[in-house]
Structure formats: C-alpha cells, structure tokens
Design an enzyme around this catalytic site. Structure first.
Site, PDB file in Angstrom:
ATOM      1  N   GLU A  71       0.885  -1.285  -0.052  1.00 60.88           N
ATOM      2  CA  GLU A  71       0.070   0.113   0.128  1.00 60.88           C
ATOM      3  C   GLU A  71       0.907   1.274  -0.120  1.00 60.88           C
ATOM      4  O   GLU A  71       0.624   2.230  -0.570  1.00 60.88           O
ATOM      5  CB  GLU A  71      -0.911   0.063   0.954  1.00 60.88           C
ATOM      6  CG  GLU A  71      -1.928  -1.301   1.147  1.00 60.88           C
ATOM      7  CD  GLU A  71      -1.356  -2.297   1.896  1.00 60.88           C
ATOM      8  OE1 GLU A  71      -2.323  -2.843   2.905  1.00 60.88           O
ATOM      9  OE2 GLU A  71      -0.287  -2.709   2.046  1.00 60.88           O
TER      10      GLU A  71
ATOM     11  N   ALA B 247      20.682 -48.917  -6.955  1.00 58.68           N
ATOM     12  CA  ALA B 247      21.400 -49.679  -5.599  1.00 58.68           C
ATOM     13  C   ALA B 247      22.732 -49.170  -5.325  1.00 58.68           C
ATOM     14  O   ALA B 247      23.079 -48.989  -4.031  1.00 58.68           O
ATOM     15  CB  ALA B 247      21.223 -51.035  -5.856  1.00 58.68           C
TER      16      ALA B 247
ATOM     17  N   SER C 224      22.275 -41.380  -8.992  1.00 59.61           N
ATOM     18  CA  SER C 224      20.892 -40.599  -9.072  1.00 59.61           C
ATOM     19  C   SER C 224      21.088 -39.494 -10.072  1.00 59.61           C
ATOM     20  O   SER C 224      20.034 -38.689 -10.146  1.00 59.61           O
ATOM     21  CB  SER C 224      20.721 -40.026  -7.617  1.00 59.61           C
ATOM     22  OG  SER C 224      21.548 -38.961  -7.215  1.00 59.61           O
TER      23      SER C 224
ATOM     24  N   LEU D 193      21.679 -26.101  -3.594  1.00 57.28           N
ATOM     25  CA  LEU D 193      20.422 -25.447  -3.438  1.00 57.28           C
ATOM     26  C   LEU D 193      19.938 -24.135  -3.713  1.00 57.28           C
ATOM     27  O   LEU D 193      19.008 -23.609  -3.271  1.00 57.28           O
ATOM     28  CB  LEU D 193      20.315 -25.700  -1.806  1.00 57.28           C
ATOM     29  CG  LEU D 193      20.476 -27.366  -1.261  1.00 57.28           C
ATOM     30  CD1 LEU D 193      19.943 -27.355   0.108  1.00 57.28           C
ATOM     31  CD2 LEU D 193      19.482 -28.206  -1.947  1.00 57.28           C
TER      32      LEU D 193
ATOM     33  N   ARG E 296      19.542 -21.213  -9.814  1.00 61.10           N
ATOM     34  CA  ARG E 296      20.219 -20.909 -10.845  1.00 61.10           C
ATOM     35  C   ARG E 296      19.445 -20.578 -11.973  1.00 61.10           C
ATOM     36  O   ARG E 296      18.456 -21.217 -12.399  1.00 61.10           O
ATOM     37  CB  ARG E 296      21.457 -21.858 -11.101  1.00 61.10           C
ATOM     38  CG  ARG E 296      22.302 -21.984  -9.843  1.00 61.10           C
ATOM     39  CD  ARG E 296      23.420 -22.999 -10.131  1.00 61.10           C
ATOM     40  NE  ARG E 296      22.884 -24.251 -10.296  1.00 61.10           N
ATOM     41  CZ  ARG E 296      22.774 -25.155  -9.573  1.00 61.10           C
ATOM     42  NH1 ARG E 296      22.926 -24.846  -8.074  1.00 61.10           N
ATOM     43  NH2 ARG E 296      22.471 -26.340  -9.667  1.00 61.10           N
TER      44      ARG E 296
END
Length: 365
Positions: free
Chosen positions: A54, A166, A170, A206, A209
């Site tokens: 505001e 396993a 990843s 983390l 980017r």
C-alpha cells in the site's frame, strides 16, 4: 462486486505473487489504486518485507489517490510496527473505497484494519477473489495459525518410485527441463531443505540458478548429530546465501558445529524424537525464525518423517520415464503403515509435461 473489481484484484494478486519467497516473515501483498478507471498506483510488498504494498502504491499515486479505489490482496495492517499502519495511510491519502481479497488472521490485525477504514468513512468490500488470495497466502496463514511454514515436498523419481540405483547413482533421474522447474520452485519458497543423507551423498548447492535472480532462499540441512562434511558446497558458499543447520542441542559443541558456525552458518537446536529430530519441532523452529514457505527436496528418510507427522501440505512429483526396479533406492523411506487407511492421502491438483518428464502437483486431502 463488479467485473472491473475482479480485473483489478487479479492484477493486484499478480503483483503479490512476485513477492513469494522474498518478503518473509511478512505476507506477499499486492495493491492497485484506480481513479476514474485509470490505474494511478500499484505495488507489492518489497523484498525483505518493507515497504508494504500500500505504501508503494500510494507513493506512486500521489494526489491522484484522493477519491480513488484501492485494491488490496490482504486486509491492510492496523498495528504500529516498524512502519505506520497501512489502513491509516489509506485514510490519510484520501482513498474513498477499499476492495480487499482476504482478511488477515494475524491477531494484531484480524478485522481491525477493516474496522479502522470503515470508522473513517471509507467504503469497504471484502472477499474479492478470496480463494485465490488465500491460496497465495497459504504459507503466511500456516505460520500464523499453526506456528510453522507451509511445507512443499518435492520428489524426482522413476516410474517405479526410485530416486537412485542400488549403488546410489542418481544424476540425473529427470531431464534438464524438470531440473529448471525445480529452480523455479526454489525461487518461490523462503527456504529449501534437505536431510543429512542427501547433503552427504549429493553435496547439493540448493541455490536458484538460471533465473537471473540475486535473491536466494535460505538453505536448510537437518542433521541430528551434525555429521556433515566441512568441504561441502553449502559450507563454501555461506557468504553467498544463508545456510541454517537444524541439529540436536547435544551436537552444538562438536568440531563440526564449530566449523559450520565459523563459516557463517546458523545452527538451530531442536528436540529429538527417538532416533531422529522431531519434524514438528523442526518446522516450528523454522516458523519461529520467520519462514512461511519451505521446499523440502529429500531425501527419503526426511520425506518419510514429514509425511508420517502429517506436515506435508503440498507434494510435487517429477516422474521420469525410467524403471530401476526393487533394488533401487525408494523416494520415501519406511512409513510403518500396515493398512491403507493409515496412508497419507493427497488430492491431485495438476498434471503437466515438463520436457521428457511429467510433473504432478498434489495437495493435502
């Protein structure tokens, strides 16, 4: 409420959304001031929470605020904090009418802003696009009503729910478009959180980017015993973006704690729940620090603890067209469920392709 009211409020909501992840502990508010069907001022809560929307819109409008209508996505504040009340500013600048999307549940406001406006003789209309406004303020409302930030859990998995082979490989389960979408999610949250296992295995950065932003979310790692490597990307970049480590109070005197504190990280002690940090106490501590929206990016054990404690408000799943099999690492750790009725339940909100992957958005049922 007229069609014009809806159009101007939608404009104010779009301005407010630009503040998500940037204005905590304050809510992300938008304001549009209209005089004779012409926009004469607009603003959103500034980065860091001040000035308020505001105040910015009124400064733009100047004398043209006299007799105008102000569209505000959240009830104007009525208490004196670091700045004067916005409700009082609207009155003093000559605004004739105020259209409000949602009331503010903060006990310092909670109807008092509306009452101040009405007592001054202004016309006040409420509940304009209220559902959209409350969805935008979900994080702020969660912190006010429950003392914790709203939590989004992000999972990137194969079609059979695996996040790694396993052997622990990843990178990368999902494609570049999905990874870019995750950076967009980070930008909309006050903090990004991972567990100690993910911090050790993936050494994540983390930060946001690829979006041209200089603002970064708080980076949070939960580690009961603070067994974290001191040569990590997080530790080496503390001066570029804040890092908070949530740990057991007993770990505060450890050599790792001293190293992280010397580097500039903040250590947040919370109570343990059995062999793990209490997920409820963890989120409460983040709420006490002012965070309203937190994105959890894993790993599986942290995800399971948050799900088991019924703390996940939104679940975002990036599904890749791959299969790893039962020997792969699951996206969610053990939940101890013996009956389907005990399973955490979510309702599907949206599904959309993201490059070669699919993004699903689920909300607490």
């Amino acid at each position: 409420m007229t069609d014009a009211d809806t159009i101007h409020m939608r404009h104010a909501l779009s301005l407010a959304a630009r503040g998500l992840g940037r204005v905590w502990p304050n809510p992300a508010v938008g304001c549009v001031i209209v005089n004779d069907d012409r926009i004469v001022g607009r603003g959103r809560t500034a980065d860091g929470g001040r000035p308020h929307a505001e105040t910015i819109a009124l400064a733009q409008a100047g004398d043209q605020a006299i007799g105008a209508t102000a569209y505000v996505t959240l009830e104007p504040c009525s208490h004196i904090g670091q700045t004067p009340p916005c409700a009082e500013a609207l009155v003093n600048c000559g605004i004739r009418r105020v259209v409000i999307a949602s009331e503010d549940p903060d006990p310092r406001v909670c109807g008092r802003g509306i009452a101040l406006l009405e007592e001054a003789g202004l016309s006040v209309s409420t509940d304009c696009l209220v559902s959209e406004a409350q969805e935008l303020q979900r994080g702020f409302f969660t912190r006010i009503n429950h003392g914790r930030p709203a939590l989004t859990l992000k999972l990137a998995m194969t079609l059979d729910g695996r996040i790694a082979t396993a052997s622990g490989e990843s990178k990368w389960i999902t494609g570049p478009d999905a990874r870019r979408a995750v950076h967009g999610l980070r930008a909309l949250h006050d903090g990004v959180m991972v567990g100690a296992g993910t911090a050790r295995a993936d050494d994540p950065d983390l930060r946001v980017r690829g979006f041209g932003t200089t603002h970064q979310p708080v980076r949070i790692v939960t580690s009961r015993h603070l067994r974290l490597p001191t040569d990590s990307q997080l530790l080496s970049s503390v001066s570029d973006a804040p890092v908070w480590v949530v740990c057991d109070a007993g770990a505060l005197a450890s050599p790792e704690a001293i190293a992280w504190e010397r580097a500039g990280a903040s250590l947040i002690p919370v109570a343990s729940n059995g062999s793990h940090l209490s997920p409820q106490e963890t989120l409460n501590a983040l709420g006490d620090k002012g965070l309203t929206r937190v994105l959890c990016e894993g790993g599986g054990m942290l995800a399971a603890s948050l799900l088991a404690a019924d703390l996940v408000d939104e679940l975002i799943v990036f599904a890749a067209g791959k299969l790893i099999g039962a020997e792969g690492q699951p996206g969610v750790g053990p939940l101890g469920i013996s009956a389907l009725a005990q399973a955490p339940a979510f309702e599907l909100v949206d599904v959309q392709p993201v490059g070669a992957d699919v993004m699903q958005r689920w909300r607490r049922a």
